[in-house]
Design a protein around this motif. Structure first.
Motif, PDB file in Angstrom:
ATOM      1  N   THR A 125      39.511  58.381  68.134  1.00 63.11           N
ATOM      2  CA  THR A 125      40.501  59.169  67.365  1.00 63.11           C
ATOM      3  C   THR A 125      41.387  58.266  66.648  1.00 63.11           C
ATOM      4  O   THR A 125      41.815  56.972  67.015  1.00 63.11           O
ATOM      5  CB  THR A 125      41.286  59.753  68.547  1.00 63.11           C
ATOM      6  OG1 THR A 125      40.632  60.725  69.425  1.00 63.11           O
ATOM      7  CG2 THR A 125      42.366  60.406  67.921  1.00 63.11           C
ATOM      8  N   LEU A 126      41.727  58.382  65.331  1.00 63.96           N
ATOM      9  CA  LEU A 126      42.740  57.600  64.535  1.00 63.96           C
ATOM     10  C   LEU A 126      43.448  58.155  63.849  1.00 63.96           C
ATOM     11  O   LEU A 126      43.363  59.700  63.454  1.00 63.96           O
ATOM     12  CB  LEU A 126      41.476  57.085  63.432  1.00 63.96           C
ATOM     13  CG  LEU A 126      40.192  56.286  63.702  1.00 63.96           C
ATOM     14  CD1 LEU A 126      39.442  55.912  62.646  1.00 63.96           C
ATOM     15  CD2 LEU A 126      40.765  55.186  64.406  1.00 63.96           C
ATOM     16  N   CYS A 127      44.725  57.686  63.625  1.00 63.85           N
ATOM     17  CA  CYS A 127      45.826  58.110  63.102  1.00 63.85           C
ATOM     18  C   CYS A 127      45.671  57.858  61.556  1.00 63.85           C
ATOM     19  O   CYS A 127      45.297  56.813  61.194  1.00 63.85           O
ATOM     20  CB  CYS A 127      47.192  57.728  63.704  1.00 63.85           C
ATOM     21  SG  CYS A 127      47.520  58.354  65.279  1.00 63.85           S
ATOM     22  N   ILE A 128      46.076  58.595  60.525  1.00 63.86           N
ATOM     23  CA  ILE A 128      46.075  58.269  59.248  1.00 63.86           C
ATOM     24  C   ILE A 128      46.640  56.982  58.957  1.00 63.86           C
ATOM     25  O   ILE A 128      48.013  56.770  59.479  1.00 63.86           O
ATOM     26  CB  ILE A 128      46.627  59.435  58.314  1.00 63.86           C
ATOM     27  CG1 ILE A 128      46.062  60.694  58.225  1.00 63.86           C
ATOM     28  CG2 ILE A 128      47.131  59.033  56.896  1.00 63.86           C
ATOM     29  CD1 ILE A 128      44.686  60.710  57.411  1.00 63.86           C
ATOM     30  N   GLY A 129      46.001  56.049  58.288  1.00 64.71           N
ATOM     31  CA  GLY A 129      46.591  54.849  58.029  1.00 64.71           C
ATOM     32  C   GLY A 129      45.937  53.742  58.847  1.00 64.71           C
ATOM     33  O   GLY A 129      45.728  52.614  58.513  1.00 64.71           O
ATOM     34  N   ALA A 130      45.186  54.110  59.819  1.00 63.14           N
ATOM     35  CA  ALA A 130      44.353  53.021  60.587  1.00 63.14           C
ATOM     36  C   ALA A 130      43.025  53.127  60.064  1.00 63.14           C
ATOM     37  O   ALA A 130      42.609  54.100  59.294  1.00 63.14           O
ATOM     38  CB  ALA A 130      44.521  53.474  62.217  1.00 63.14           C
ATOM     39  N   SER A 131      42.438  51.904  60.474  1.00 72.50           N
ATOM     40  CA  SER A 131      40.894  51.752  59.975  1.00 72.50           C
ATOM     41  C   SER A 131      40.005  51.708  61.344  1.00 72.50           C
ATOM     42  O   SER A 131      40.334  51.241  62.306  1.00 72.50           O
ATOM     43  CB  SER A 131      40.695  50.456  59.426  1.00 72.50           C
ATOM     44  OG  SER A 131      41.263  50.678  58.061  1.00 72.50           O
ATOM     45  N   LEU A 132      38.923  52.357  61.088  1.00 71.88           N
ATOM     46  CA  LEU A 132      37.847  52.586  62.241  1.00 71.88           C
ATOM     47  C   LEU A 132      37.089  50.812  62.149  1.00 71.88           C
ATOM     48  O   LEU A 132      36.608  50.639  61.285  1.00 71.88           O
ATOM     49  CB  LEU A 132      36.602  53.522  62.051  1.00 71.88           C
ATOM     50  CG  LEU A 132      35.655  53.414  63.102  1.00 71.88           C
ATOM     51  CD1 LEU A 132      36.230  53.970  64.388  1.00 71.88           C
ATOM     52  CD2 LEU A 132      34.574  54.652  62.602  1.00 71.88           C
ATOM     53  N   GLY A 133      37.402  50.304  63.153  1.00 77.73           N
ATOM     54  CA  GLY A 133      36.443  49.141  63.352  1.00 77.73           C
ATOM     55  C   GLY A 133      35.029  49.084  63.251  1.00 77.73           C
ATOM     56  O   GLY A 133      34.348  50.230  63.318  1.00 77.73           O
ATOM     57  N   THR A 134      34.449  47.977  63.239  1.00 77.17           N
ATOM     58  CA  THR A 134      32.992  47.993  63.246  1.00 77.17           C
ATOM     59  C   THR A 134      32.275  48.651  64.459  1.00 77.17           C
ATOM     60  O   THR A 134      32.809  48.148  65.539  1.00 77.17           O
ATOM     61  CB  THR A 134      32.521  46.609  63.117  1.00 77.17           C
ATOM     62  OG1 THR A 134      33.182  45.892  61.745  1.00 77.17           O
ATOM     63  CG2 THR A 134      31.014  46.398  62.812  1.00 77.17           C
ATOM     64  N   LYS A 135      31.305  49.351  64.179  1.00 76.81           N
ATOM     65  CA  LYS A 135      30.834  50.032  65.543  1.00 76.81           C
ATOM     66  C   LYS A 135      29.191  49.594  65.574  1.00 76.81           C
ATOM     67  O   LYS A 135      28.729  49.142  64.528  1.00 76.81           O
ATOM     68  CB  LYS A 135      30.722  51.644  65.193  1.00 76.81           C
ATOM     69  CG  LYS A 135      32.253  52.176  65.024  1.00 76.81           C
ATOM     70  CD  LYS A 135      33.056  51.887  66.154  1.00 76.81           C
ATOM     71  CE  LYS A 135      32.562  52.807  67.274  1.00 76.81           C
ATOM     72  NZ  LYS A 135      33.733  52.812  68.688  1.00 76.81           N
ATOM     73  N   THR A 136      29.004  49.805  66.694  1.00 74.92           N
ATOM     74  CA  THR A 136      27.483  49.535  66.850  1.00 74.92           C
ATOM     75  C   THR A 136      26.500  50.545  67.023  1.00 74.92           C
ATOM     76  O   THR A 136      26.813  51.612  67.895  1.00 74.92           O
ATOM     77  CB  THR A 136      27.087  48.435  68.162  1.00 74.92           C
ATOM     78  OG1 THR A 136      27.959  47.327  67.837  1.00 74.92           O
ATOM     79  CG2 THR A 136      25.827  48.041  68.342  1.00 74.92           C
ATOM     80  N   LEU A 137      25.378  50.759  66.100  1.00 79.36           N
ATOM     81  CA  LEU A 137      24.332  51.813  66.189  1.00 79.36           C
ATOM     82  C   LEU A 137      23.171  51.177  67.188  1.00 79.36           C
ATOM     83  O   LEU A 137      22.762  50.294  66.812  1.00 79.36           O
ATOM     84  CB  LEU A 137      23.898  52.377  65.188  1.00 79.36           C
ATOM     85  CG  LEU A 137      23.073  53.464  64.817  1.00 79.36           C
ATOM     86  CD1 LEU A 137      23.213  54.276  63.798  1.00 79.36           C
ATOM     87  CD2 LEU A 137      21.407  52.989  64.787  1.00 79.36           C
ATOM     88  N   SER A 138      22.750  51.668  68.386  1.00 74.09           N
ATOM     89  CA  SER A 138      21.797  51.314  69.093  1.00 74.09           C
ATOM     90  C   SER A 138      20.315  52.094  69.031  1.00 74.09           C
ATOM     91  O   SER A 138      20.614  53.363  68.938  1.00 74.09           O
ATOM     92  CB  SER A 138      22.197  51.294  70.464  1.00 74.09           C
ATOM     93  OG  SER A 138      23.347  50.176  70.715  1.00 74.09           O
ATOM     94  N   VAL A 139      19.322  51.401  68.974  1.00 70.85           N
ATOM     95  CA  VAL A 139      17.973  52.121  68.882  1.00 70.85           C
ATOM     96  C   VAL A 139      17.486  51.649  70.383  1.00 70.85           C
ATOM     97  O   VAL A 139      16.892  50.595  70.477  1.00 70.85           O
ATOM     98  CB  VAL A 139      17.187  51.693  67.883  1.00 70.85           C
ATOM     99  CG1 VAL A 139      16.020  52.573  67.919  1.00 70.85           C
ATOM    100  CG2 VAL A 139      17.960  51.957  66.420  1.00 70.85           C
ATOM    101  N   SER A 140      17.555  52.641  71.270  1.00 70.96           N
ATOM    102  CA  SER A 140      17.034  52.106  72.761  1.00 70.96           C
ATOM    103  C   SER A 140      15.589  51.944  72.908  1.00 70.96           C
ATOM    104  O   SER A 140      15.214  51.416  73.920  1.00 70.96           O
ATOM    105  CB  SER A 140      17.757  53.044  73.872  1.00 70.96           C
ATOM    106  OG  SER A 140      16.978  54.519  73.508  1.00 70.96           O
ATOM    107  N   ASN A 141      14.726  52.457  71.970  1.00 72.58           N
ATOM    108  CA  ASN A 141      13.233  52.423  72.143  1.00 72.58           C
ATOM    109  C   ASN A 141      12.856  51.394  71.016  1.00 72.58           C
ATOM    110  O   ASN A 141      11.616  51.413  70.728  1.00 72.58           O
ATOM    111  CB  ASN A 141      12.678  53.352  72.105  1.00 72.58           C
ATOM    112  CG  ASN A 141      12.918  54.265  70.743  1.00 72.58           C
ATOM    113  OD1 ASN A 141      13.607  54.111  69.922  1.00 72.58           O
ATOM    114  ND2 ASN A 141      12.045  55.305  70.690  1.00 72.58           N
ATOM    115  N   TYR A 142      13.628  50.411  70.617  1.00 71.12           N
ATOM    116  CA  TYR A 142      13.286  49.547  69.554  1.00 71.12           C
ATOM    117  C   TYR A 142      12.177  48.673  70.122  1.00 71.12           C
ATOM    118  O   TYR A 142      11.266  48.408  69.118  1.00 71.12           O
ATOM    119  CB  TYR A 142      14.480  48.530  69.218  1.00 71.12           C
ATOM    120  CG  TYR A 142      14.153  47.609  68.256  1.00 71.12           C
ATOM    121  CD1 TYR A 142      14.050  47.775  66.868  1.00 71.12           C
ATOM    122  CD2 TYR A 142      13.680  46.226  68.631  1.00 71.12           C
ATOM    123  CE1 TYR A 142      13.761  46.878  65.929  1.00 71.12           C
ATOM    124  CE2 TYR A 142      13.462  45.345  67.846  1.00 71.12           C
ATOM    125  CZ  TYR A 142      13.386  45.513  66.505  1.00 71.12           C
ATOM    126  OH  TYR A 142      13.013  44.666  65.690  1.00 71.12           O
TER     127      TYR A 142
END
Length: 254
Positions: A125-142
């Protein structure tokens, strides 16, 4: 005598051509995704008039199915089915019959990989003006689908859609999965260009970077490059809630 020699030479020619075909087509396994369709044929420039017979041997847990085409073209198509957690090896088989002679059976192993299993941490949940930090996408069956001995690395396309999984894409980019991991970092997203509302991060493409080799086509994309099919198979499990701006109050004496 001349007719018998001609018949004998025709048999030798047929066996020689089929031996060459067997050697060339069996050199390396073809790799493909669950749900994708592949086509196969016999070279029509040789053995004119032969009868082609196709078979498909299924590996344990396979749900692959084939449909043979008609005519001399000797076409067959296979839709690969693998709903297990492991790679399944199916085998396409074919032989030709001509002048009363039957060729050796040709075997072409096909490695069928399961769909990628993808997740992105918890909702934000973000308020206007904030930035979403770097997120990690995981591939569990890599470990099952990725790496040099499997489907290689992947080009993953994702979008940030407004209001629903079928909404307008407000931010989209293609990223490449690192060679040593089943995780990738998604670019930080500023909210300054977004309106208040709910946004869905959806994976629309998951493509192997392996190229074509010998007589094997490249594995290509999961779900055949169909973004809607990919989205349906890899459910959206990450939402961003952007809240409207709030006016900073002033303190008033009274």
């Amino acid at each position: 005598m001349k007719q018998k020699n001609s018949h004998f030479l025709s048999k030798i020619f047929l066996m020689s051509i089929l031996a060459i075909f067997y050697f060339n087509s069996s050199a390396q396994n073809q790799k493909t995704w669950n749900g994708n369709t592949s086509g196969f044929r016999i070279d029509t420039t040789v053995n004119a008039g032969s009868q082609v017979t196709w078979n498909l041997t299924l590996g344990a847990g396979s749900a692959s199915s084939k449909l043979d085409g008609g005519g001399r073209s000797g076409l067959t198509t296979v839709t690969w089915g693998n709903t297990t957690a492991a790679m399944i090896r199916d085998t396409i088989k074919a032989f030709e019959t001509l002048f009363g002679c039957t060729s050796n059976l040709v075997n072409k192993p096909i490695d069928v990989y399961p769909k990628p299993v993808v997740s992105v941490s918890v909702n934000d949940t973000l308020c206007i003006g904030a930035s979403l930090g770097t997120k990690t996408l995981s591939v569990s069956n890599y470990a099952t689908i990725g790496g040099a001995s499997n489907l290689g690395e992947f080009n993953i396309t994702y979008e940030l859609r407004s209001g629903s999984t079928s909404g307008t894409n407000v931010l989209g980019t293609a990223v490449t999965l690192p060679t040593t991991s089943g995780s990738i970092s998604l670019t930080s997203i500023p909210t300054s260009s977004l309106s208040a509302g709910t946004y869905y991060l959806v994976v629309t493409g998951f493509a192997s970077n392996l190229t074509a080799t010998a007589s094997n086509p490249a594995p290509g994309s999961y779900a055949g490059g169909n973004a809607a099919a990919t989205l349906a198979a890899i459910p959206t499990n990450y939402l961003i809630y952007v809240r409207p701006a709030i006016t900073t109050p002033t303190i008033q004496a009274y």
